[in-house]
Design a protein around this motif. Structure first.
Motif, PDB file in Angstrom:
ATOM      1  N   HIS A   1      10.781  16.895  30.129  1.00 18.19           N
ATOM      2  CA  HIS A   1      12.036  16.381  29.583  1.00 18.19           C
ATOM      3  C   HIS A   1      12.041  14.862  29.490  1.00 18.19           C
ATOM      4  O   HIS A   1      12.778  14.275  28.686  1.00 18.19           O
ATOM      5  N   ASP A   2      11.211  14.182  30.325  1.00 20.08           N
ATOM      6  CA  ASP A   2      11.138  12.724  30.250  1.00 20.08           C
ATOM      7  C   ASP A   2      10.413  12.256  28.999  1.00 20.08           C
ATOM      8  O   ASP A   2      10.552  11.095  28.598  1.00 20.08           O
ATOM      9  N   TYR A   3       9.601  13.128  28.404  1.00 18.81           N
ATOM     10  CA  TYR A   3       8.820  12.753  27.223  1.00 18.81           C
ATOM     11  C   TYR A   3       9.244  13.531  25.990  1.00 18.81           C
ATOM     12  O   TYR A   3       8.550  13.512  24.980  1.00 18.81           O
ATOM     13  N   THR A   4      10.366  14.215  26.098  1.00 17.49           N
ATOM     14  CA  THR A   4      10.904  14.978  24.966  1.00 17.49           C
ATOM     15  C   THR A   4      12.291  14.452  24.630  1.00 17.49           C
ATOM     16  O   THR A   4      13.157  14.356  25.508  1.00 17.49           O
ATOM     17  N   LYS A   5      12.485  14.088  23.384  1.00 21.87           N
ATOM     18  CA  LYS A   5      13.772  13.570  22.925  1.00 21.87           C
ATOM     19  C   LYS A   5      14.432  14.608  22.039  1.00 21.87           C
ATOM     20  O   LYS A   5      13.871  15.024  21.021  1.00 21.87           O
TER      21      LYS A   5
ATOM     22  N   GLN B   1       8.546  15.033  20.690  1.00 20.79           N
ATOM     23  CA  GLN B   1       7.814  14.826  21.931  1.00 20.79           C
ATOM     24  C   GLN B   1       6.916  13.608  21.823  1.00 20.79           C
ATOM     25  O   GLN B   1       6.389  13.308  20.745  1.00 20.79           O
ATOM     26  N   SER B   2       6.757  12.918  22.954  1.00 19.16           N
ATOM     27  CA  SER B   2       5.900  11.745  23.007  1.00 19.16           C
ATOM     28  C   SER B   2       4.487  12.089  22.547  1.00 19.16           C
ATOM     29  O   SER B   2       3.919  13.106  22.951  1.00 19.16           O
ATOM     30  N   LEU B   3       3.924  11.220  21.693  1.00 17.07           N
ATOM     31  CA  LEU B   3       2.573  11.465  21.182  1.00 17.07           C
ATOM     32  C   LEU B   3       1.555  11.449  22.313  1.00 17.07           C
ATOM     33  O   LEU B   3       0.628  12.266  22.336  1.00 17.07           O
ATOM     34  N   GLN B   4       1.701  10.528  23.272  1.00 22.14           N
ATOM     35  CA  GLN B   4       0.770  10.467  24.396  1.00 22.14           C
ATOM     36  C   GLN B   4       0.849  11.740  25.231  1.00 22.14           C
ATOM     37  O   GLN B   4      -0.176  12.314  25.620  1.00 22.14           O
ATOM     38  N   PHE B   5       2.071  12.199  25.500  1.00 18.98           N
ATOM     39  CA  PHE B   5       2.242  13.425  26.286  1.00 18.98           C
ATOM     40  C   PHE B   5       1.647  14.618  25.553  1.00 18.98           C
ATOM     41  O   PHE B   5       0.965  15.451  26.145  1.00 18.98           O
ATOM     42  N   ARG B   6       1.872  14.674  24.234  1.00 25.87           N
ATOM     43  CA  ARG B   6       1.346  15.788  23.447  1.00 25.87           C
ATOM     44  C   ARG B   6      -0.180  15.745  23.398  1.00 25.87           C
ATOM     45  O   ARG B   6      -0.845  16.786  23.450  1.00 25.87           O
ATOM     46  N   SER B   7      -0.757  14.538  23.329  1.00 22.38           N
ATOM     47  CA  SER B   7      -2.214  14.413  23.308  1.00 22.38           C
ATOM     48  C   SER B   7      -2.817  14.870  24.629  1.00 22.38           C
ATOM     49  O   SER B   7      -3.861  15.533  24.649  1.00 22.38           O
ATOM     50  N   ILE B   8      -2.167  14.521  25.736  1.00 22.30           N
ATOM     51  CA  ILE B   8      -2.668  14.946  27.051  1.00 22.30           C
ATOM     52  C   ILE B   8      -2.602  16.460  27.175  1.00 22.30           C
ATOM     53  O   ILE B   8      -3.524  17.107  27.686  1.00 22.30           O
ATOM     54  N   ARG B   9      -1.518  17.041  26.692  1.00 21.33           N
ATOM     55  CA  ARG B   9      -1.400  18.504  26.747  1.00 21.33           C
ATOM     56  C   ARG B   9      -2.461  19.171  25.875  1.00 21.33           C
ATOM     57  O   ARG B   9      -3.022  20.203  26.246  1.00 21.33           O
ATOM     58  N   THR B  10      -2.770  18.564  24.733  1.00 21.11           N
ATOM     59  CA  THR B  10      -3.839  19.096  23.883  1.00 21.11           C
ATOM     60  C   THR B  10      -5.177  19.032  24.597  1.00 21.11           C
ATOM     61  O   THR B  10      -5.974  19.970  24.558  1.00 21.11           O
ATOM     62  N   GLY B  11      -5.440  17.893  25.263  1.00 28.28           N
ATOM     63  CA  GLY B  11      -6.677  17.767  26.034  1.00 28.28           C
ATOM     64  C   GLY B  11      -6.777  18.814  27.117  1.00 28.28           C
ATOM     65  O   GLY B  11      -7.856  19.385  27.353  1.00 28.28           O
ATOM     66  N   LEU B  12      -5.651  19.105  27.784  1.00 32.60           N
ATOM     67  CA  LEU B  12      -5.645  20.154  28.799  1.00 32.60           C
ATOM     68  C   LEU B  12      -5.974  21.502  28.173  1.00 32.60           C
ATOM     69  O   LEU B  12      -6.734  22.295  28.742  1.00 32.60           O
TER      70      LEU B  12
ATOM     71  N   GLY C   1       9.033  11.925  41.398  1.00 31.37           N
ATOM     72  CA  GLY C   1      10.462  11.757  41.545  1.00 31.37           C
ATOM     73  C   GLY C   1      11.268  12.777  40.777  1.00 31.37           C
ATOM     74  O   GLY C   1      12.438  12.538  40.452  1.00 31.37           O
ATOM     75  N   THR C   2      10.675  13.927  40.474  1.00 35.62           N
ATOM     76  CA  THR C   2      11.340  14.975  39.704  1.00 35.62           C
ATOM     77  C   THR C   2      11.768  16.099  40.637  1.00 35.62           C
ATOM     78  O   THR C   2      11.068  16.420  41.604  1.00 35.62           O
ATOM     79  N   SER C   3      12.929  16.677  40.362  1.00 36.29           N
ATOM     80  CA  SER C   3      13.387  17.791  41.186  1.00 36.29           C
ATOM     81  C   SER C   3      12.436  18.969  41.053  1.00 36.29           C
ATOM     82  O   SER C   3      11.915  19.245  39.973  1.00 36.29           O
ATOM     83  N   VAL C   4      12.219  19.656  42.164  1.00 32.41           N
ATOM     84  CA  VAL C   4      11.260  20.753  42.199  1.00 32.41           C
ATOM     85  C   VAL C   4      11.893  22.008  41.616  1.00 32.41           C
ATOM     86  O   VAL C   4      12.954  22.449  42.059  1.00 32.41           O
ATOM     87  N   SER C   5      11.255  22.559  40.616  1.00 28.41           N
ATOM     88  CA  SER C   5      11.676  23.826  40.032  1.00 28.41           C
ATOM     89  C   SER C   5      10.430  24.601  39.640  1.00 28.41           C
ATOM     90  O   SER C   5       9.420  24.009  39.276  1.00 28.41           O
ATOM     91  N   VAL C   6      10.504  25.905  39.728  1.00 26.14           N
ATOM     92  CA  VAL C   6       9.354  26.756  39.475  1.00 26.14           C
ATOM     93  C   VAL C   6       9.537  27.459  38.130  1.00 26.14           C
ATOM     94  O   VAL C   6      10.551  28.122  37.900  1.00 26.14           O
ATOM     95  N   ASP C   7       8.568  27.264  37.268  1.00 30.98           N
ATOM     96  CA  ASP C   7       8.552  27.963  35.982  1.00 30.98           C
ATOM     97  C   ASP C   7       7.804  29.284  36.197  1.00 30.98           C
ATOM     98  O   ASP C   7       6.594  29.370  36.039  1.00 30.98           O
ATOM     99  N   TRP C   8       8.559  30.317  36.594  1.00 27.93           N
ATOM    100  CA  TRP C   8       7.925  31.574  36.975  1.00 27.93           C
ATOM    101  C   TRP C   8       7.181  32.213  35.814  1.00 27.93           C
ATOM    102  O   TRP C   8       6.178  32.905  36.010  1.00 27.93           O
ATOM    103  N   ALA C   9       7.656  31.989  34.590  1.00 38.54           N
ATOM    104  CA  ALA C   9       6.943  32.545  33.438  1.00 38.54           C
ATOM    105  C   ALA C   9       5.534  31.957  33.344  1.00 38.54           C
ATOM    106  O   ALA C   9       4.570  32.674  33.086  1.00 38.54           O
ATOM    107  N   SER C  10       5.408  30.648  33.587  1.00 43.71           N
ATOM    108  CA  SER C  10       4.089  30.020  33.545  1.00 43.71           C
ATOM    109  C   SER C  10       3.208  30.502  34.683  1.00 43.71           C
ATOM    110  O   SER C  10       2.013  30.731  34.507  1.00 43.71           O
TER     111      SER C  10
END
Length: 791
Positions: A458-462, A658-669, A747-756
């Motif tokens: 959410h920090d890199y998505t507008k 979405q931030s281009l840098q964030f999207r590029s990192i996700r693509t690399g992953l 510094g982000t609140s902990v939440s679990v994405d159970w689907a992932s």
């Protein structure tokens, strides 16, 4: 040299290190000269190690490949970002951007107008194309020549006269073209047309560095992707361990001491690792040649770009054989090799838990000081992050054998296939755990990464304010295209259900460099009602929009009788200001969001009230609603826009950006995870085949005594399913723990994405299931009575 000679003392003057070297050399000879058994084990080890080495080499080559892509991309930059128009000269070139998208893939397009004999050529282009001609990338040429490129041919109606060379493309799959044009000098005031005198990076286009959270993401990705590779290599050098130990017992029988036997075993592992380096290099070179055929999320690389760093290659070449010897010696530390047998056939001692817990606890201790070091509190210590993550994930490999042993020791009753599997696991739980260690580490890391990505996304998505119910595309048509023509052409396009066309411009208080300026929208009453709330309307009306920050400024600037200027000129731009005396009787209109969520101010003018000559400085903006039942509705709309104006700007409205840098990192992953999954599947298959080969005589004996093949097949499935279930459970716990710590670090609140979490564990289970199914044909061949035959 005989095995007995391995235990003799060396002549004076030669130290223990030479004895160790001699023993290692003897082990290497045994690996290749020990008959079918020896070279089969060496080949299996080499294949397992080779797959890991190939992925390591690929990983070390990725940074250079991305660097080469960026270098070629910067070398063809054609924007100066100066905001000024360069004067015409013998070495200038006008470039217009005509980028488009076709079926979700970006197409890079440029129109070129040469202004002198020394105009700069784009990289990879041998000569300027004439008007109506173009040079294209090989991938675009292939697409245009195919049946699937028919719609794109209508949009790019130029004759192909050449191809763009390697130096002008970022990747082999890139779709790009340069076309010749004329008359572009009249469009220099537009944002996508510029006069340049060189191609290359501009000082105003320096990319910013990654923030601490993105650096953390990149760091964790590399650790998570490379650690399973190391685990697989460590497991591969232990293939055929039980038969090897029986051979070592024979060496003890002819006079070799225990240390010599262990060093000879290390030599055998070293031989397999060295052969694995050769196979790994071959795998890498083969994969590199195939790289040009692969495209992942619009990312493709040339084979020549995949050049690993020499220092990293040397590190791999030294570390892999050294690790093979050390892992073998470590594995034999608790094995008593006696002349009459190996004391591994007895019940192994119970594994201790306390030291296995130290690894993850030490990892958490290293990560704890980094908690809260997000964007607002400074940078992360990368070495502490890497060390803590490695220790936490390696803890999976230490804990899993203990968990498997503790669980299978309590399993007993069940069908015959279950009992056969459980008994086998009770006798060799370590081998079963080693086989799934790599996938457990990979899943644990993937779960943590998914949590981290989901937490910081959410920090890199507008989120945009686009109203996708009102429009799905926004098209800006420049030039002298009448608004009525743009409205009619797009409304009659296949797949377009509704069109709202407006002419947009501005008025200022002076013909040049005005102090005050207002927005102007021109259209019919129905069209204007899409961007403002009109009390009543007929052709010839003029409205002043009230509300917002510019309400009072609008009122003063368009007072009755005052002269204002359409399309005022600014320094460095070309324009044709048109004077207009504001009439009396302006109506007022309230603000309303347009389909993009923007609330405009200024003036609304119907066509009957627009002064003559003012249309030249306006831009036609069309909001398009698409018929979702038409498959290529967006492509038809783009084609119509290109026919109206080759420089038309077409935007697809989305709910978020979405931030281009964030999207590029996700693509690399995604790319790296795909490679690791392939390695996981291949390594597991090799490991499974090796274990089946070792149990060939046992399986043949059971079949000879009447055991059904279905029962044996199910037992093999249970032998794989039980450890993998325990491994995935442990991986989920460790992954959730690591993910929670990483989120705290940002510094982000902990939440679990159970689907992932479930998807990651499901992918791991699917890989193991696929490997098990692939191993069934060789299993059926091994379950034959003639497997009891021996020499």
């Amino acid at each position: 040299m005989t095995a007995r000679e391995a235990g003799r003392d060396l002549p004076p003057g030669r130290g223990r290190e030479w004895t160790a070297v001699r023993d290692l050399a003897m082990g290497m000879r045994f690996a290749f000269a020990g008959g079918r058994e020896g070279w089969t084990r060496a080949l299996l080890t080499a294949v397992g190690v080779g797959l890991g080495v190939a992925l390591l080499l690929l990983t070390t080559a990725i940074p250079s490949a991305l660097s080469e892509r960026d270098r070629r991309g910067s070398a063809r930059d054609d924007f100066t970002y100066s905001g000024k128009v360069l004067p015409k000269a013998d070495d200038t070139l006008i470039v217009a951007h005509t980028d488009t998208t076709f079926h979700g893939t970006d197409v890079r397009g440029r129109l070129l107008q040469r202004e002198g004999a020394h105009a700069p050529l784009p990289p990879g282009v041998a000569a300027f194309p004439a008007k109506g001609e173009m040079v294209v990338s090989p991938a675009l040429k292939k697409l245009l020549a195919s049946g699937s490129g028919e719609l794109l041919r209508d949009r790019i109606p130029y004759r192909v006269v050449g191809t763009i060379a390697h130096s002008g493309l970022v990747g082999p799959a890139e779709l790009a073209y340069y076309a010749g044009a004329s008359g572009l000098e009249h469009r220099l005031s537009g944002g996508n047309v510029e006069r340049i005198d060189y191609f290359g990076p501009s000082p105003g286009n320096r990319p910013g560095g990654l923030d601490p959270v993105l650096i953390l993401l990149v760091t964790i990705i590399f650790v998570v992707l490379l650690l399973p590779v190391g685990v697989f290599i460590a497991a591969a050098v232990r293939f055929g361990g039980e038969r090897r130990d029986r051979r070592l017992a024979a060496l003890r029988l002819v006079g070799a001491d225990g240390r010599t036997a262990r060093r000879i075993a290390g030599g055998e592992a070293l031989a397999g690792a060295l052969l694995g380096l050769v196979l790994g290099t071959a795998f890498f070179l083969t994969g590199r040649q195939l790289a040009a055929l692969l495209q992942v999320r619009d990312i493709s690389v040339f084979p020549s770009d995949l050049n690993p760093s020499p220092a990293l290659v040397l590190l791999v070449a030294v570390a892999v054989p050294a690790a093979a010897v050390l892992v073998t010696l470590f594995a034999l530390r608790g094995v008593v090799i006696e002349p009459l047998g190996v004391v591994r056939t007895a019940k192994p001692p119970r594994r201790r838990l306390w030291w296995r817990l130290l690894l993850p606890l030490a990892g958490l201790a290293l990560l704890y000081p980094m908690i809260g070091q997000g964007n607002d509190n400074g940078n992360f210590n990368q070495w502490m992050v890497i060390g803590g993550t490695v220790l936490l994930l390696v803890g999976v490999t230490a804990l899993l054998p203990w968990i498997v042993e503790a669980v299978v020791a309590r399993l007993n009753s069940g069908p015959v296939s279950w009992q056969l599997a459980v008994r086998r696991l009770q006798l060799s739980s370590g081998s079963a755990a080693r086989m799934v260690n790599g996938i457990a580490v990979a899943v644990a890391g993937a779960v943590a990464l998914q949590m981290l990505f989901a937490g910081v996304e959410h920090d890199y998505t507008k989120w945009t304010r686009n109203d996708l119910e009102r429009a799905q595309m926004e098209i800006s048509v420049h030039g002298d295209v009448p608004l009525s023509e743009a409205d009619r052409a797009l409304a009659g396009t296949k797949g377009v259900s509704r069109v709202t066309a407006l002419s947009l411009g501005s008025v200022g208080d002076g013909p040049k460099d005005p102090d005050h300026e207002l927005e102007v929208a021109v259209g019919s009453c129905a069209q204007l009602s899409e961007v403002a709330r009109l009390p009543s309307c007929r052709d010839g009306d003029i409205f002043r929009i009230t509300g917002g920050d510019s309400g009072s400024e609008t009122k003063s600037l368009v007072a009755a009788g005052r002269t204002v200027y359409f399309d005022p000129a600014y320094s460095g731009t070309s324009s044709h200001p048109v004077a207009w005396k504001v009439p009396a009787g302006l109506k007022t209109a309230a603000q309303r969001e347009d389909p993009t969520g923007y609330e405009r101010g200024g003036l609304l003018i119907t066509p009957g009230a627009l002064p003559a000559g003012a249309t030249a400085g306006l831009i036609e903006k069309v909001y398009v609603s698409l018929d979702r039942s038409v498959a290529d509705a967006a492509e038809y709309a783009r084609n119509t826009a290109a026919r109206l104006d080759p420089l038309a700007d077409v935007f697809v409205l989305t709910s978020s950006k979405q931030s281009l840098q964030f999207r590029s990192i996700r693509t690399g992953l995604f790319v790296g995870a795909t490679c690791v999954l392939v390695l996981i599947g291949a390594s597991l298959l090799v490991s499974q085949l090796e274990q089946l080969r070792e149990r060939r005589k046992l399986l043949s004996s059971l079949v000879a005594f009447g055991t059904r093949r279905r029962t044996l097949s199910l037992s093999v499935l249970w032998q794989t399913a039980i450890p993998i279930a325990l491994g995935l459970l442990l991986a989920s716990v460790v992954g959730l723990t690591l993910g929670a710590v990483l989120l705290k670090m940002t510094g982000t609140s902990v939440s679990v994405d159970w689907a992932s979490v479930l998807s990651m564990t499901g992918i791991g289970a699917a890989v193991v299931l696929a490997v098990t199914l692939l191993s069934l044909p060789p299993l059926l061949r091994l379950m034959r009575p003639d497997g009891l035959r021996t020499e």
